[in-house]
Design a protein around this motif. Structure first.
Motif, PDB file in Angstrom:
ATOM      1  N   THR A  12      37.802  23.584  21.880  1.00 23.28           N
ATOM      2  CA  THR A  12      37.796  24.883  22.288  1.00 23.28           C
ATOM      3  C   THR A  12      37.071  25.038  23.621  1.00 23.28           C
ATOM      4  O   THR A  12      37.496  25.530  24.926  1.00 23.28           O
ATOM      5  N   VAL A  13      36.179  23.941  23.951  1.00 17.57           N
ATOM      6  CA  VAL A  13      35.490  23.992  25.148  1.00 17.57           C
ATOM      7  C   VAL A  13      36.218  23.349  26.195  1.00 17.57           C
ATOM      8  O   VAL A  13      36.501  23.866  27.290  1.00 17.57           O
ATOM      9  N   LEU A  14      37.268  22.512  25.989  1.00 17.31           N
ATOM     10  CA  LEU A  14      38.092  21.975  26.830  1.00 17.31           C
ATOM     11  C   LEU A  14      39.240  22.982  27.068  1.00 17.31           C
ATOM     12  O   LEU A  14      39.431  23.381  28.356  1.00 17.31           O
ATOM     13  N   THR A  15      39.758  23.789  26.360  1.00 22.87           N
ATOM     14  CA  THR A  15      40.384  24.966  26.706  1.00 22.87           C
ATOM     15  C   THR A  15      39.927  25.985  27.726  1.00 22.87           C
ATOM     16  O   THR A  15      40.416  26.550  28.416  1.00 22.87           O
ATOM     17  N   GLY A  16      38.621  26.222  27.171  1.00 27.44           N
ATOM     18  CA  GLY A  16      37.919  27.275  28.088  1.00 27.44           C
ATOM     19  C   GLY A  16      37.870  26.738  29.348  1.00 27.44           C
ATOM     20  O   GLY A  16      37.853  27.323  30.536  1.00 27.44           O
ATOM     21  N   PHE A  17      37.449  25.264  29.651  1.00 30.55           N
ATOM     22  CA  PHE A  17      37.260  24.787  30.697  1.00 30.55           C
ATOM     23  C   PHE A  17      38.606  24.759  31.529  1.00 30.55           C
ATOM     24  O   PHE A  17      38.363  25.277  32.948  1.00 30.55           O
ATOM     25  N   VAL A  18      39.669  24.513  31.090  1.00 31.08           N
ATOM     26  CA  VAL A  18      40.911  24.370  31.569  1.00 31.08           C
ATOM     27  C   VAL A  18      41.168  25.748  32.092  1.00 31.08           C
ATOM     28  O   VAL A  18      41.797  26.208  33.498  1.00 31.08           O
ATOM     29  N   GLY A  19      41.083  26.844  31.220  1.00 31.82           N
ATOM     30  CA  GLY A  19      41.203  28.269  31.630  1.00 31.82           C
ATOM     31  C   GLY A  19      40.395  28.942  32.921  1.00 31.82           C
ATOM     32  O   GLY A  19      40.926  29.412  33.813  1.00 31.82           O
ATOM     33  N   ALA A  20      38.850  28.310  33.014  1.00 32.97           N
ATOM     34  CA  ALA A  20      38.091  28.709  33.977  1.00 32.97           C
ATOM     35  C   ALA A  20      38.588  28.133  35.309  1.00 32.97           C
ATOM     36  O   ALA A  20      38.332  28.707  36.280  1.00 32.97           O
ATOM     37  N   VAL A  21      39.065  26.815  35.144  1.00 35.28           N
ATOM     38  CA  VAL A  21      39.414  26.007  36.521  1.00 35.28           C
ATOM     39  C   VAL A  21      40.777  26.841  37.079  1.00 35.28           C
ATOM     40  O   VAL A  21      40.933  27.046  38.094  1.00 35.28           O
ATOM     41  N   ALA A  22      41.615  27.178  35.994  1.00 36.03           N
ATOM     42  CA  ALA A  22      42.937  28.122  36.560  1.00 36.03           C
ATOM     43  C   ALA A  22      42.359  29.318  37.107  1.00 36.03           C
ATOM     44  O   ALA A  22      43.069  29.712  38.032  1.00 36.03           O
ATOM     45  N   TYR A  23      41.531  29.940  36.364  1.00 30.13           N
ATOM     46  CA  TYR A  23      41.207  31.319  37.034  1.00 30.13           C
ATOM     47  C   TYR A  23      40.721  31.218  38.221  1.00 30.13           C
ATOM     48  O   TYR A  23      40.679  31.886  39.104  1.00 30.13           O
ATOM     49  N   GLY A  25      41.195  28.754  40.453  1.00 31.18           N
ATOM     50  CA  GLY A  25      42.287  28.475  41.406  1.00 31.18           C
ATOM     51  C   GLY A  25      43.008  29.773  41.762  1.00 31.18           C
ATOM     52  O   GLY A  25      43.270  29.941  42.994  1.00 31.18           O
ATOM     53  N   ALA A  26      43.344  30.575  40.632  1.00 29.71           N
ATOM     54  CA  ALA A  26      44.070  31.709  41.099  1.00 29.71           C
ATOM     55  C   ALA A  26      43.323  32.803  42.033  1.00 29.71           C
ATOM     56  O   ALA A  26      43.689  33.421  43.200  1.00 29.71           O
ATOM     57  N   LYS A  27      41.922  32.791  41.643  1.00 27.61           N
ATOM     58  CA  LYS A  27      40.930  33.805  42.426  1.00 27.61           C
ATOM     59  C   LYS A  27      40.852  33.224  43.842  1.00 27.61           C
ATOM     60  O   LYS A  27      41.034  34.127  44.776  1.00 27.61           O
ATOM     61  N   LYS A  28      40.910  31.988  44.114  1.00 27.46           N
ATOM     62  CA  LYS A  28      41.221  31.543  45.437  1.00 27.46           C
ATOM     63  C   LYS A  28      42.141  31.785  46.315  1.00 27.46           C
ATOM     64  O   LYS A  28      42.225  32.158  47.326  1.00 27.46           O
ATOM     65  N   ALA A  29      43.285  31.673  45.488  1.00 29.54           N
ATOM     66  CA  ALA A  29      44.680  31.737  46.199  1.00 29.54           C
ATOM     67  C   ALA A  29      44.880  33.237  46.446  1.00 29.54           C
ATOM     68  O   ALA A  29      45.453  33.234  47.536  1.00 29.54           O
ATOM     69  N   VAL A  30      44.284  34.008  45.646  1.00 27.95           N
ATOM     70  CA  VAL A  30      44.528  35.532  46.057  1.00 27.95           C
ATOM     71  C   VAL A  30      43.758  35.856  47.110  1.00 27.95           C
ATOM     72  O   VAL A  30      43.778  36.461  47.967  1.00 27.95           O
ATOM     73  N   GLY A  31      42.271  35.095  47.246  1.00 30.47           N
ATOM     74  CA  GLY A  31      41.304  35.608  48.033  1.00 30.47           C
ATOM     75  C   GLY A  31      41.725  35.252  49.579  1.00 30.47           C
ATOM     76  O   GLY A  31      41.728  35.823  50.456  1.00 30.47           O
ATOM     77  N   ASP A  32      42.412  34.045  49.662  1.00 26.17           N
ATOM     78  CA  ASP A  32      42.963  33.334  50.872  1.00 26.17           C
ATOM     79  C   ASP A  32      44.128  34.059  51.239  1.00 26.17           C
ATOM     80  O   ASP A  32      44.430  33.869  52.404  1.00 26.17           O
TER      81      ASP A  32
END
Length: 93
Positions: A12-23, A25-32
């Motif tokens: 669960t912790v690993l899944t949450g970590f991967v989701g947070a990293v993906a989020y 990354g997506a937030k930075k891509a949209v922000g840029d």
């Protein structure tokens, strides 16, 4: 039993970590503006393609109308004015 619990918690912790990293990354891509620029470019290409298809379809429609008019002329029929269609036939089929 504890091993199973630790495995599930770790998963669960690993899944949450991967989701947070993906989020993030997506937030930075949209922000840029990278994702937005890509979406705008894709839509621009789509609009260009649509215009080409519409132009091609209009060309086909005009050529077909010319061919039908010429064929009617050859068999002695008078072609109706554009947009009126075949209303009021004055001959039998």
């Amino acid at each position: 039993m504890i091993a199973t619990l630790l495995t599930r918690v770790g998963s669960t912790v690993l899944t949450g970590f991967v989701g947070a990293v993906a989020y993030d990354g997506a937030k930075k891509a949209v922000g840029d503006g990278t994702a937005r620029d890509g979406a705008v470019s894709a839509l621009a290409w789509g609009l260009r393609g649509k215009r080409r298809l519409e132009t091609g379809a209009e060309h086909v429609r005009l050529v077909t109308g010319d061919l039908v008019a010429e064929a009617r002329e050859r068999v002695g029929e008078q072609a109706p004015p554009p947009g009126t269609g075949d209303v009021g036939h004055d001959h039998d089929h």
